[in-house]
Design an enzyme around this catalytic site. Structure first.
Site, PDB file in Angstrom:
ATOM      1  N   ASP A   1      -5.274   3.134  -1.736  1.00 54.25           N
ATOM      2  CA  ASP A   1      -6.185   3.216  -0.662  1.00 54.25           C
ATOM      3  C   ASP A   1      -6.733   4.533  -1.211  1.00 54.25           C
ATOM      4  OD1 ASP A   1      -6.037   1.286   1.084  1.00 54.25           O
ATOM      5  OD2 ASP A   1      -4.020   1.849   1.437  1.00 54.25           O
TER       6      ASP A   1
ATOM      7  N   SER B   1       0.826  -1.265  -0.047  1.00 53.07           N
ATOM      8  CA  SER B   1       0.112   0.040  -0.064  1.00 53.07           C
ATOM      9  C   SER B   1       0.898   1.442   0.003  1.00 53.07           C
ATOM     10  CB  SER B   1      -0.866  -0.184   1.212  1.00 53.07           C
ATOM     11  OG  SER B   1      -1.253   1.314   1.729  1.00 53.07           O
TER      12      SER B   1
ATOM     13  N   ASP C   1      -5.941  -6.729   4.972  1.00 54.68           N
ATOM     14  CA  ASP C   1      -5.284  -5.494   4.855  1.00 54.68           C
ATOM     15  C   ASP C   1      -5.231  -4.749   6.239  1.00 54.68           C
ATOM     16  OD1 ASP C   1      -4.612  -2.902   4.297  1.00 54.68           O
ATOM     17  OD2 ASP C   1      -6.515  -2.465   3.060  1.00 54.68           O
TER      18      ASP C   1
ATOM     19  N   MET D   1     -12.434   2.903  -0.168  1.00 50.92           N
ATOM     20  CA  MET D   1     -13.011   3.448   0.980  1.00 50.92           C
ATOM     21  C   MET D   1     -13.858   4.668   1.095  1.00 50.92           C
ATOM     22  SD  MET D   1      -9.737   2.309   3.318  1.00 50.92           S
ATOM     23  CE  MET D   1      -8.678   2.424   1.831  1.00 50.92           C
TER      24      MET D   1
ATOM     25  N   HIS E   1      -8.565   0.031  -3.705  1.00 54.13           N
ATOM     26  CA  HIS E   1      -9.546  -0.073  -2.591  1.00 54.13           C
ATOM     27  C   HIS E   1     -10.360   1.032  -2.166  1.00 54.13           C
ATOM     28  CE1 HIS E   1      -9.438  -1.351   2.150  1.00 54.13           C
ATOM     29  NE2 HIS E   1     -10.545  -1.274   1.749  1.00 54.13           N
TER      30      HIS E   1
ATOM     31  N   MET F   1     -10.611  -6.772   6.328  1.00 52.94           N
ATOM     32  CA  MET F   1     -10.042  -5.662   6.799  1.00 52.94           C
ATOM     33  C   MET F   1      -9.508  -6.178   8.339  1.00 52.94           C
ATOM     34  SD  MET F   1      -9.768  -3.488   4.810  1.00 52.94           S
ATOM     35  CE  MET F   1      -9.071  -2.170   6.113  1.00 52.94           C
TER      36      MET F   1
ATOM     37  N   HIS G   1      -1.250  -1.680  -4.022  1.00 53.77           N
ATOM     38  CA  HIS G   1      -2.549  -1.440  -3.363  1.00 53.77           C
ATOM     39  C   HIS G   1      -2.755   0.333  -3.375  1.00 53.77           C
ATOM     40  CE1 HIS G   1      -5.721  -2.698  -0.324  1.00 53.77           C
ATOM     41  NE2 HIS G   1      -5.356  -1.463   0.021  1.00 53.77           N
TER      42      HIS G   1
ATOM     43  N   MET H   1      -9.629   7.133  -0.219  1.00 56.09           N
ATOM     44  CA  MET H   1     -10.543   7.568   1.004  1.00 56.09           C
ATOM     45  C   MET H   1     -11.095   8.845   0.743  1.00 56.09           C
ATOM     46  SD  MET H   1      -7.967   6.315   4.243  1.00 56.09           S
ATOM     47  CE  MET H   1      -7.065   4.948   4.171  1.00 56.09           C
TER      48      MET H   1
HETATM   49  C1  DX5 Z   1      -6.139   1.174   6.119  1.00 58.10           C
HETATM   50  C2  DX5 Z   1      -5.695   0.858   4.619  1.00 58.10           C
HETATM   51  C3  DX5 Z   1      -4.562  -0.020   4.403  1.00 58.10           C
HETATM   52  C4  DX5 Z   1      -3.309   0.700   4.951  1.00 58.10           C
HETATM   53  C5  DX5 Z   1      -2.512  -0.514   5.488  1.00 58.10           C
HETATM   54  O1  DX5 Z   1      -7.499   1.663   5.792  1.00 58.10           O
HETATM   55  O2  DX5 Z   1      -6.697   0.389   3.950  1.00 58.10           O
HETATM   56  O3  DX5 Z   1      -4.403  -0.213   3.027  1.00 58.10           O
HETATM   57  O4  DX5 Z   1      -2.610   1.445   4.114  1.00 58.10           O
HETATM   58  O5  DX5 Z   1      -1.546  -0.027   6.208  1.00 58.10           O
HETATM   59  P1  DX5 Z   1      -0.615  -0.782   7.262  1.00 58.10           P
HETATM   60  O6  DX5 Z   1       0.050  -1.887   6.604  1.00 58.10           O
HETATM   61  O7  DX5 Z   1       0.403   0.121   7.794  1.00 58.10           O
HETATM   62  O8  DX5 Z   1      -1.527  -1.115   8.309  1.00 58.10           O
HETATM   63 ZN    ZN Z   2      -6.324  -0.771   2.047  1.00 56.80          ZN
END
Ligand code: DX5
Ligand code: ZN
Length: 220
Positions: free
Chosen positions: A36, A10, A174, A69, A67, A138, A34, A38
């Site tokens: 993310d 990520s 994740d 969110m 991903h 998750m 990956h 948000m």
């Molecule tokens: C959290 C994300 C993850 C995050 C993971 O909401 O979906 O993908 O980047 O980070 P680590 O590996 O640091 O927990």
């Molecule tokens: Zn993620």
């Protein structure tokens, strides 16, 4: 039987000002990146809008695992598939019509996945397995990198693994994946591992990806 293992770093906690060089540090040893996304509504954090994400997807030397969110994910999920994501993951908690959305993602040429937050029970979502290419459990509350792996998710991972049976559906975890936790997740049945801070806080991100892969493969 040993499963194929995928490591999907990520870039949430990578240096955003120098993303292409950050990605180039791990591209050769990683299966997908990956991404993310948000929106500060579904989760209390903001990362990329669609245009910024599309630019990253188009510029990446290896496939992107988006991903999402974000709230009201139904239409934007298809746009992420059309933008060239190799895989698009939607949260069941944010989706009005899961079956239509996952079918739309696939019709646009991407792999389709659903994600469950830690508090969301698997039972209501078994029925979608045949429309999925990946299932994401998750292992932290979505929103931030650097949190601790929630061990209570291990039975949920085991349950999804047994529901998948011999279907070729990837089982992704994740959140909080590191050298200390990846074996537990692999032993429970995960085969696709997101790792953010473990990789990008390491002095040698590529070596970290390879070490994570080695541990997951040994356990598997
Ligand atoms: C959290 C994300 C993850 C995050 C993971 O909401 O979906 O993908 O980047 O980070 P680590 O590996 O640091 O927990
Ligand atoms: Zn993620």
């Amino acid at each position: 039987m040993s499963r194929d293992i995928r490591i999907t770093p990520s870039i949430l906690n990578a240096d955003r000002e120098n993303l292409s060089s950050e990605i180039s540090r791990i591209a050769a040893v990683s299966d997908l990146i990956h991404l993310d996304v948000m929106d500060n509504i579904f989760v209390p954090n903001f990362t990329f809008d669609f245009d910024a994400a599309s630019a990253i997807i188009k510029a990446s030397p290896i496939p992107i695992d988006s991903h999402l969110m974000v709230a009201e994910v139904d239409e934007i999920a298809i746009a992420y598939a059309q933008a060239g994501s190799a895989s698009v993951t939607i949260h069941v908690e944010a989706c009005r019509n899961i079956r239509n959305t996952v079918r739309g993602i696939r019709a646009a040429g991407a792999r389709a996945a659903i994600a469950l937050k830690p508090g969301t029970d698997i039972d209501d979502y078994e029925e979608f397995l045949d429309d999925l290419d990946m299932f994401l459990i998750m292992t932290v509350e979505p929103g931030f990198g650097g949190q601790s792996f929630i061990d209570e998710m291990l039975p949920k991972i085991e349950k999804v693994r047994s529901l998948i049976g011999d279907r070729p559906i990837w089982l992704q975890v994740d959140g909080g994946i590191s050298l200390n936790t990846i074996e537990r997740a692999a032993h429970a049945g995960a085969d696709t591992f997101v790792a953010g801070s473990a990789v990008f806080n390491s002095s040698d991100p590529a070596a970290m990806v390879q070490n994570l892969r080695k541990l997951a493969s040994l356990t598997n």
